[in-house]
Design an enzyme around this catalytic site. Structure first.
Site, PDB file in Angstrom:
ATOM      1  N   HIS A  93       0.825  -1.213   0.000  1.00 58.81           N
ATOM      2  CA  HIS A  93       0.000   0.000   0.000  1.00 58.81           C
ATOM      3  C   HIS A  93       0.861   1.266   0.000  1.00 58.81           C
ATOM      4  O   HIS A  93       0.379   2.336  -0.350  1.00 58.81           O
ATOM      5  CB  HIS A  93      -1.057  -0.023   1.115  1.00 58.81           C
ATOM      6  N   ASP A 229       1.184  -7.635   2.286  1.00 53.86           N
ATOM      7  CA  ASP A 229       1.316  -6.207   1.985  1.00 53.86           C
ATOM      8  C   ASP A 229       2.795  -5.786   1.819  1.00 53.86           C
ATOM      9  O   ASP A 229       3.358  -5.135   2.686  1.00 53.86           O
ATOM     10  CB  ASP A 229       0.657  -5.419   3.130  1.00 53.86           C
ATOM     11  N   SER A 661       4.007   2.242   8.577  1.00 53.39           N
ATOM     12  CA  SER A 661       3.818   1.194   7.583  1.00 53.39           C
ATOM     13  C   SER A 661       5.103   0.984   6.820  1.00 53.39           C
ATOM     14  O   SER A 661       5.740   1.944   6.393  1.00 53.39           O
ATOM     15  CB  SER A 661       2.703   1.563   6.617  1.00 53.39           C
TER      16      SER A 661
HETATM   17  N1  ARG Z   1      -4.839   0.629   7.699  1.00 52.48           N
HETATM   18  C1  ARG Z   1      -3.532   0.700   7.123  1.00 52.48           C
HETATM   19  C2  ARG Z   1      -2.979   2.127   7.273  1.00 52.48           C
HETATM   20  O1  ARG Z   1      -3.534   2.932   7.927  1.00 52.48           O
HETATM   21  C3  ARG Z   1      -3.500   0.207   5.717  1.00 52.48           C
HETATM   22  C4  ARG Z   1      -4.199   1.054   4.706  1.00 52.48           C
HETATM   23  C5  ARG Z   1      -4.184   0.558   3.290  1.00 52.48           C
HETATM   24  N2  ARG Z   1      -5.121  -0.513   3.031  1.00 52.48           N
HETATM   25  C6  ARG Z   1      -6.456  -0.343   2.706  1.00 52.48           C
HETATM   26  N3  ARG Z   1      -7.190  -1.412   2.527  1.00 52.48           N
HETATM   27  N4  ARG Z   1      -7.028   0.830   2.578  1.00 52.48           N
HETATM   28  O2  ARG Z   1      -2.410   2.774   6.487  1.00 52.48           O
HETATM   29  N1  ASP Z   2      -1.392   1.403   8.104  1.00 57.52           N
HETATM   30  C1  ASP Z   2      -0.650   2.467   8.742  1.00 57.52           C
HETATM   31  C2  ASP Z   2       0.359   3.095   7.778  1.00 57.52           C
HETATM   32  O1  ASP Z   2       0.139   3.107   6.586  1.00 57.52           O
HETATM   33  C3  ASP Z   2      -0.012   2.005  10.009  1.00 57.52           C
HETATM   34  C4  ASP Z   2      -0.895   2.217  11.198  1.00 57.52           C
HETATM   35  O2  ASP Z   2      -1.660   3.191  11.225  1.00 57.52           O
HETATM   36  O3  ASP Z   2      -0.791   1.415  12.121  1.00 57.52           O
HETATM   37  O4  ASP Z   2       1.327   3.705   8.165  1.00 57.52           O
END
Ligand code: ARG
Ligand code: ASP
Length: 743
Positions: A93, A229, A661
């Site tokens: 991502h 990921d 991330s």
């Molecule tokens: N929750 C994670 C973060 O805050 C991954 C986000 C990307 N994935 C998604 N399905 N939107 O960045």
């Molecule tokens: N998914 C988040 C990021 O892209 C990480 C988090 O918020 O724990 O940095």
């Protein structure tokens, strides 16, 4: 004899200590003073200098921040160096936009994955920078020197600003480095970060989305998780190993430090640490701020986004083309939406507001006992209350501007056409051609992912939210037409805008650009989309922004005092500064958690779970045939768990946030166990208040990454670049593992 209550008290104390040990995102220079002992107690085997040193190579030299060169001090993700050929590993991502930018209908790398089978096949990327930390330095004294105790606020701020500029200028050594001084603890301390940024960064590999985004938004922020990921890039340098823009003569970057990769496996209780660039946390907010966020701001944002997601999802389900066009947008909208919902549930469960109020009461009781503290901190809480009461309606209005009017893609596109205002009769042809060309490119890109009906429905919803929730004093004139011209009908207003504007119509907009001459700027100024954008921006900048700025500045100054006071009040507590996109180290242990009564979530997921979730009818859960085949034949190579299963993700108690991330998750010896990519839903309030029982970071196991590279993609040549270590016996001797290259 130990009484029951004494025993309880001891137990509580022990528990509190254990809890304290895992919370926090520490600056490397704080390790020796504060945390190293706690880390050792949890199993850490190295020294603080092994992690961060300015005299010798250290692990920090293998940890990177990812930046857009247009904004080089905001690390949107983290990453790590895993080969002496400059191979850099981060999340899928994090690389998503770059993978997408190389994709077309014929070569859809998002759907099919991408693997460069040699360095010639790697793909170059615009605007991507990889940032290495050279050093961090406490410059508090230098920043605050020559400031008189009672100096005027304006004088004080301008001295600070000029001190910051001087230090940055000096540290940049004539442009060799990127240097930035930032406030910590709301300006009680200042630290300088010095970076080297490499800009020739090429895409090496990415799994198909069915692996890299497996589970999609359904599983996002959730455990149990099975998302692969990750993506791979290679950093290039000039022949002196220095940063250079893309050139064919560049060579793979020779790193100062490369992470060893552990394929020995993991166990509950194992020490872990996360190094990287967490973005923003707000751990020291007063109760008034938490109440505002939880009760006013989050619910408003959630309400708006629920509606937009309903519109987008219905359209995506009805039409596969819309699915492709809107999936990245939906992911972006859903990411915040889901996080805020989890955050609110967590804040409620933890009784955060009550806890903050209790702390404030205790603080007040403490400060009144002494005349000095009374005069310095005595009014803080009162002032907080007043300022947050003042801030709330204005901040809420700003949220509506950002989440509705400015969130409409067509309004946003129209705003970009203001660039044409600069083109007058006298403009050189070259300049005007360039402006038009860039708008043509922007327009093409825009319509690639545009669906008229969906866009119009979204616009209608945004306008309705804005119109019914924002005080009339902030309504742009155009929005007031709903009352004056359309008798309160948002539908009629929407129809009017979508008939009159050229922006919802690709042919009209292309024709406009193709025949553009400065005379036509007038036509733009009568286009309702452009009018909405310009009027909204004017109201925002003139009526809202200045007020917000003043209040926020007052709040920040108060915050500086409050944190100073708290640190005196809780003199034995180890304070860590809020995340601010600077280099941090968090540590914890691999651990289960109990999300609800009678349920325990195990710390590890395996390929079994991917097969369980497999459902060809649900987009997020379609498992690629090749992966199923590998599962059936148990072709796991040296990457399997001792029981023969294939590990995928694991949870641990490291304190992380957005920006972490792609961060390396390392074991007690500093070897790579996996890459961080998310947190659990029940722990998303950790940006405001951390709960050691409930907060877990989610890591993609490095063995799954290696398995996908080697067995799924057949890119084993990349693994030969890496340094894999496996515990051979109790002595934990590192050995080079023979990794077979699949055909
Ligand atoms: N929750 C994670 C973060 O805050 C991954 C986000 C990307 N994935 C998604 N399905 N939107 O960045
Ligand atoms: N998914 C988040 C990021 O892209 C990480 C988090 O918020 O724990 O940095």
């Amino acid at each position: 004899m130990i009484t029951r209550s004494l025993l309880l008290a001891i137990l509580t104390l022990l528990l509190a200590q254990a809890a304290q040990a895992v919370e926090g995102m520490w600056l490397p220079i704080m390790l020796k003073k504060y945390t190293i002992q706690q880390m050792e107690e949890k199993g850490f085997k190295l020294t603080a200098d092994d992690l961060y040193s300015i005299n010798q190579e250290s692990i920090k030299d293998a940890v990177v921040g990812l930046v857009h060169m247009s904004n080089p001090y905001h690390h949107f993700c983290s990453g790590q160096i895993i080969s002496n050929q400059g191979l850099m590993l981060t999340n899928h991502h994090c690389g998503y936009d770059y993978i997408q930018s190389h994709s077309s209908v014929e070569n859809d790398y998002l759907t099919n994955g991408f693997w460069a089978m040699n360095q010639q096949e790697e793909l170059t990327n615009d605007d991507l920078g990889v940032c290495f930390l050279n050093r961090m330095e406490d410059v508090t004294l230098k920043i605050l020197e020559n400031i008189e105790v009672n100096s005027d606020e304006f004088v004080r701020d301008s001295i600070i600003e000029s001190n910051i500029r001087n230090i940055e200028l000096q540290a940049s050594e004539n442009g060799l480095y990127y240097a930035k001084v930032q406030p910590f603890f709301a300006g009680n301390e200042y630290y300088l970060s010095v970076y080297k940024i490499y800009t020739d960064v090429r895409l090496v590999g990415a799994p198909p989305s069915a692996i890299g985004k497996f589970g999609g938004d359904t599983d996002n922020w959730m455990w149990p998780r099975h998302t692969g990921d990750f993506s791979l890039f290679r950093i290039y340098a000039d022949t002196n190993n220095n940063p250079a823009d893309y050139s064919e003569s560049n060579v793979p970057y020779k790193p100062a430090k490369v992470l060893d990769i552990s394929i020995s496996g993991i166990n509950k209780g194992d020490f872990t640490m996360v190094l990287g660039y967490p973005g923003t946390t707000t751990q020291y907010l007063p109760s008034y701020a938490v109440a505002m966020q939880k009760n006013i701001i989050n619910p408003a944002k959630i309400k708006i986004r629920t509606q937009s997601l309903n519109i987008i999802k219905a359209a995506m389900n009805a039409d596969p083309k819309v699915r492709i066009q809107y999936s990245s947008k939906a992911a972006g909208i859903a990411n915040g939406w889901k996080k805020w919902m989890g955050e609110n549930i967590g804040l409620e469960r933890m009784n955060t507001i009550k806890k903050k109020q209790q702390l404030e009461e205790n603080f007040q009781d403490w400060l009144v006992q002494n005349e000095v503290t009374r005069s310095e901190y005595g009014k803080i809480l009162q002032q907080y209350e007043k300022l947050y009461t003042q801030l709330t309606p204005n901040l809420l209005a700003a949220v509506y501007f950002n989440e509705t009017l400015f969130e409409s893609e067509t309004v946003d596109l129209a705003g970009k056409f203001n660039a044409l205002d600069q083109l007058t009769k006298g403009t050189e042809k070259e300049k005007s051609d360039k402006t038009i060309q860039s708008l043509v490119a922007l327009t093409d890109q825009f319509y690639k992912n545009y669906n008229f009906e969906t866009d119009k429905k979204l616009f209608r919803a945004y306008i309705e939210f804005f119109y019914t929730n924002v005080p009339k004093e902030f309504h742009p004139e155009m929005v007031s037409l709903i009352d004056s011209k359309f008798k309160g009908s948002v539908d009629d207003f929407t129809n009017f805008v979508y008939q009159k504007s050229i922006f919802p119509y690709p042919e009209k907009l292309h024709a406009f650009l193709a025949t553009f001459s400065p005379k036509k700027v007038k036509q733009l100024h009568t286009d309702p989309m452009v009018i909405i954008y310009n009027q909204a921006l004017a109201v925002y900048m003139q009526s809202l922004n200045p007020v917000l700025k003043v209040t926020n500045k007052q709040i920040n100054d108060l915050h500086q005092k409050y944190i100073k006071g708290l640190r005196e009040f809780q003199a034995n507590k180890q304070f860590y500064p809020d995340a601010n996109s600077t280099f941090r180290i968090a540590f914890g242990q691999i651990d289960n958690y109990i999300p609800m009564d009678a349920v325990t979530y195990n710390y590890q997921t395996t390929l079994e779970g991917i097969i369980e979730k497999d459902n060809p009818d649900i987009y997020d859960y379609k498992v690629p045939a090749r992966l199923k085949e590998l599962y059936q034949n148990k072709e796991f190579g040296v990457f399997a768990n001792p029981d023969g299963t294939m590990p995928v993700c694991f949870t641990a108690s490291n304190h992380t946030t957005g920006g972490n991330s792609g961060s390396p998750v390392l074991n007690d010896k500093g070897q790579l166990l996996g890459i961080n990519f998310d947190r659990n839903w029940e722990g998303t309030m950790s940006d405001i208040m951390y709960d050691p029982e409930m907060c877990r970071n989610i890591t993609l196991d490095i063995r799954y990454i290696l398995f996908i590279i080697d067995k799924f993609a057949g890119a084993g040549y990349l693994i030969n670049e890496m340094n894999l270590v496996k515990e051979a016996n109790q002595d934990r001797l590192p050995i080079q593992t023979n990794v077979t290259q699949s055909q």
